[in-house]
Design a protein around this motif. Structure first.
Motif: not given
Length: 87
Positions: A42-46, A60-64, A66-79
């Protein structure tokens, strides 16, 4: 010849300088747009917000996604396969 104490003090000072530069860089990156490619394909923007103390998670904030937008999120570096920052 420098004593062991002087060498330890010098190394501690160098680490402090590097830590200060790293923290200043993180402060300048706050809010910057980024594009993330994941190992799942997947390619996402934030917007960059911060990283945790052991650099395992990206906040990150404003994580876009493929399935929608999340206002705030934590992304694991392993992903994460790749991160591109807009400067």
């Amino acid at each position: 010849m420098e004593s062991e104490y002087d060498l330890k003090k010098l190394k501690q000072n160098q680490r402090a300088i590097l830590r200060d530069r790293f923290l200043r860089m993180l402060m300048q990156m706050d809010g910057k747009h980024l594009t993330i490619e994941t190992y799942q394909g997947a390619t996402v923007t934030a917007n960059f917000r911060s990283i945790d103390y052991d650099i395992c998670n990206l906040h990150v904030s404003n994580l876009n996604t493929p399935i929608g937008m999340m206002p705030n999120a934590l992304i694991r570096y392993s992903d994460i396969l790749n991160i591109k920052f807009s400067v």
